[in-house]
Design an enzyme around this catalytic site. Sequence first.
Site, mmCIF file in Angstrom:
data_model
loop_
_atom_site.group_PDB
_atom_site.id
_atom_site.type_symbol
_atom_site.label_atom_id
_atom_site.label_comp_id
_atom_site.label_asym_id
_atom_site.label_seq_id
_atom_site.Cartn_x
_atom_site.Cartn_y
_atom_site.Cartn_z
ATOM 1 N N GLU A 87 0.849 -1.188 0.000
ATOM 2 C CA GLU A 87 0.000 0.000 0.000
ATOM 3 C C GLU A 87 0.891 1.247 0.000
ATOM 4 O O GLU A 87 0.442 2.339 0.321
ATOM 5 C CB GLU A 87 -0.957 -0.005 1.187
ATOM 6 C CG GLU A 87 -0.313 -0.132 2.548
ATOM 7 C CD GLU A 87 -1.333 -0.190 3.671
ATOM 8 O OE1 GLU A 87 -2.029 0.807 3.883
ATOM 9 O OE2 GLU A 87 -1.421 -1.237 4.331
ATOM 10 N N CYS A 119 -3.399 -3.843 4.528
ATOM 11 C CA CYS A 119 -2.474 -4.890 4.998
ATOM 12 C C CYS A 119 -2.881 -6.286 4.536
ATOM 13 O O CYS A 119 -2.150 -7.249 4.771
ATOM 14 C CB CYS A 119 -2.400 -4.873 6.515
ATOM 15 S SG CYS A 119 -1.851 -3.302 7.145
ATOM 16 N N THR A 162 2.940 3.883 16.128
ATOM 17 C CA THR A 162 2.694 2.577 15.491
ATOM 18 C C THR A 162 3.241 2.543 14.062
ATOM 19 O O THR A 162 2.823 1.722 13.261
ATOM 20 C CB THR A 162 1.189 2.218 15.504
ATOM 21 O OG1 THR A 162 0.492 3.091 14.593
ATOM 22 C CG2 THR A 162 0.569 2.358 16.879
ATOM 23 N N HIS A 244 -2.180 -10.222 12.334
ATOM 24 C CA HIS A 244 -1.672 -8.965 11.794
ATOM 25 C C HIS A 244 -1.414 -8.055 13.007
ATOM 26 O O HIS A 244 -2.274 -7.945 13.884
ATOM 27 C CB HIS A 244 -2.709 -8.344 10.846
ATOM 28 C CG HIS A 244 -2.413 -6.914 10.550
ATOM 29 N ND1 HIS A 244 -1.234 -6.533 9.960
ATOM 30 C CD2 HIS A 244 -3.095 -5.766 10.799
ATOM 31 C CE1 HIS A 244 -1.215 -5.214 9.839
ATOM 32 N NE2 HIS A 244 -2.339 -4.727 10.347
HETATM 33 P P1 HMG Z 1 -5.005 6.330 21.281
HETATM 34 O O1 HMG Z 1 -6.466 6.355 21.045
HETATM 35 O O2 HMG Z 1 -4.326 7.624 21.460
HETATM 36 O O3 HMG Z 1 -4.640 5.430 22.519
HETATM 37 O O4 HMG Z 1 -4.295 5.558 20.108
HETATM 38 P P2 HMG Z 1 -5.518 5.040 23.795
HETATM 39 O O5 HMG Z 1 -5.889 6.263 24.546
HETATM 40 O O6 HMG Z 1 -6.598 4.080 23.399
HETATM 41 O O7 HMG Z 1 -4.382 4.247 24.608
HETATM 42 C C1 HMG Z 1 -3.841 3.075 24.093
HETATM 43 C C2 HMG Z 1 -3.618 2.121 25.267
HETATM 44 O O8 HMG Z 1 -2.600 2.667 26.089
HETATM 45 C C3 HMG Z 1 -4.844 1.936 26.135
HETATM 46 O O9 HMG Z 1 -4.830 0.599 26.569
HETATM 47 C C4 HMG Z 1 -4.587 2.865 27.302
HETATM 48 O O10 HMG Z 1 -5.248 2.481 28.496
HETATM 49 C C5 HMG Z 1 -3.084 2.726 27.426
HETATM 50 P P3 HMG Z 1 -6.119 -0.361 26.319
HETATM 51 O O11 HMG Z 1 -7.248 0.270 27.013
HETATM 52 O O12 HMG Z 1 -6.327 -0.348 24.815
HETATM 53 O O13 HMG Z 1 -5.675 -1.678 26.846
HETATM 54 N N1 HMG Z 1 -2.446 3.888 28.076
HETATM 55 C C6 HMG Z 1 -1.427 3.791 28.939
HETATM 56 N N2 HMG Z 1 -0.773 2.723 29.433
HETATM 57 C C7 HMG Z 1 0.255 2.957 30.321
HETATM 58 N N3 HMG Z 1 0.623 4.193 30.716
HETATM 59 C C8 HMG Z 1 -0.022 5.287 30.246
HETATM 60 C C9 HMG Z 1 -1.090 5.114 29.331
HETATM 61 N N4 HMG Z 1 -1.917 5.954 28.663
HETATM 62 C C10 HMG Z 1 -2.748 5.187 27.913
HETATM 63 N N5 HMG Z 1 0.346 6.497 30.657
HETATM 64 C C11 HMG Z 1 -4.606 3.841 18.423
HETATM 65 C C12 HMG Z 1 -4.387 4.133 19.906
HETATM 66 C C13 HMG Z 1 -4.437 2.356 18.200
HETATM 67 C C14 HMG Z 1 -6.018 4.261 18.032
HETATM 68 C C15 HMG Z 1 -3.580 4.642 17.599
HETATM 69 O O14 HMG Z 1 -2.276 4.235 17.914
HETATM 70 C C16 HMG Z 1 -3.797 4.534 16.104
HETATM 71 O O15 HMG Z 1 -4.584 5.274 15.521
HETATM 72 N N6 HMG Z 1 -3.040 3.604 15.427
HETATM 73 C C17 HMG Z 1 -3.173 3.393 13.992
HETATM 74 C C18 HMG Z 1 -4.423 2.555 13.667
HETATM 75 C C19 HMG Z 1 -4.285 1.112 14.136
HETATM 76 O O16 HMG Z 1 -3.204 0.647 14.369
HETATM 77 N N7 HMG Z 1 -5.424 0.396 14.217
HETATM 78 C C20 HMG Z 1 -5.381 -1.008 14.568
HETATM 79 C C21 HMG Z 1 -6.458 -1.853 13.855
HETATM 80 S S1 HMG Z 1 -6.555 -1.481 12.120
HETATM 81 C C22 HMG Z 1 -5.239 -2.370 11.420
HETATM 82 O O17 HMG Z 1 -4.652 -3.184 12.042
HETATM 83 C C23 HMG Z 1 -4.899 -2.034 9.987
HETATM 84 C C24 HMG Z 1 -3.642 -1.223 9.784
HETATM 85 O O18 HMG Z 1 -2.482 -2.029 9.985
HETATM 86 C C25 HMG Z 1 -3.626 -0.612 8.374
HETATM 87 C C26 HMG Z 1 -3.789 -1.539 7.177
HETATM 88 O O19 HMG Z 1 -4.605 -2.446 7.128
HETATM 89 O O20 HMG Z 1 -3.098 -1.234 6.167
HETATM 90 C C27 HMG Z 1 -3.536 -0.047 10.757
#
Ligand code: HMG
Length: 427
Positions: A87, A119, A162, A244
Amino acid sequence: MSNEDDHPAGIEAISVYVPQNFIEATEVAAANGTDPEKYTRGLGCRRMAIASPGEDAVTYGCEAARLLLERYQSDASAIGLLVVGTESGVDGSKPVAAYLHGMLGLDCRCRVFDTKHACYSATAALRIATDWCRGHDGRRGKALVVATDIARYDLGSPGEPTQGAAAVAMLVGNDAACMQLEHFPEAVYAQEVMDFWRPNYRHTAVVDGKVSLRTYLTALENTWDEYQRSSGLQWHDYEYLLFHVPFPRMAWKAFRLLHERYGNGESPEDAFSRMVEPGLWACRELGNCYSGSLYLCLAALLERVGQRATGARVGLFSYGSGCCAEFFTARIGSSSGIWHDRIGIGNGLRRRRQIDYSTYLEFRQITERMEGNHECQAGLASDADAAVTFCGTREHRRLYRFQAPTAGAESTQRRNSVNAQVANVLR
Ligand code: HMG
């Protein structure tokens, strides 16, 4: 014995290209004013591979494929099909596969094209390749599948920790020494959803994070249920589970969902260490490499467990945003000792270098300036050991320079002539 048993189609060999530069997740957290524990514990991210301006999906894909052909002494002229899952394409029309075809010196009768579905693309490529191999019993050669991507999100965005990059190359044929794909009915889940996408005018992805997590898990539940129904397999039939991995904690979320419903008496933490961790270590080092992520886990599993895992059943969950997902199984092949030390992740990690935040910013700025610019020079060299570097664009043509020999005399000739053209154009 059926023909299927005689010639189990699947992966004969696998090789990984580890990009030369990485940054610590904690360094990015410090620059963003974020608690580093959010990245390291909350998301499970440790390090991310970072592409320099002399690198792109073509150079990474070429490196992975070249290393594969070299390490396994595979004959480039025996490749009858090349499919690249990506991609991070560099052109709206010309596939990455066409560049690789030239760089690797493949036969002109070799069919070449890219697949795209976020992906999921490499799984689509692998499916096409295994079906193609089954269809002609090896008479038309072997297939080469390459997954190559660079994950970029906006600076300071939730997705930034990420990021990642890597390329995985797989030789697919009817002598699946590495992984035999099991021949159960398909378990696929597709749904049109705006969870993650990259419009043509952007070089970074746009994400609805919460929707992406939800859709990923819905797709997992659906494909798992479908696969268990059609195959008759149960939880205890699996030695390993690979997912993945957009970030390592996602693998835990996915595993926990399945374990809660199907796991036996073993604690989820112990079961995770036994079934998932052996394939997860490389993702902590390289980050999300999109199309290659699941196959990086597979390569990491093979590199870590080696011959001990011969015959083990592996469940694989592939997810591509947008979305399309698939669950399937494979068995680790019998000659695992051959490929165990040739995959290249450990060696690649040992020779890479750490960059600081200002170098990371510089790489991004130069790359962004170059994109959309039809007259530019990359300026910064890439991996000193790499065979191919992206030099810049002249007259709308991307120019690559070969630095190390690619396989075969014909390719050496081709390399020299390409280098001469690059030298002329850049003069
Ligand atoms: P966010 O929303 O800022 O994070 O981003 P959050 O507030 O949900 O926090 C993440 C985790 O950290 C949580 O844990 C928090 O509690 C914890 P959980 O509740 O999930 O177990 N946390 C802490 N832990 C310790 N100390 C702290 C602290 N603060 C918070 N101080 C998000 C998270 C994944 C949304 C972001 O990183 C993102 O947008 N990533 C990109 C999208 C993604 O990876 N999506 C995954 C599924 S889609 C996929 O896999 C396809 C993809 O690969 C693309 C493709 O297909 O080509 C992405």
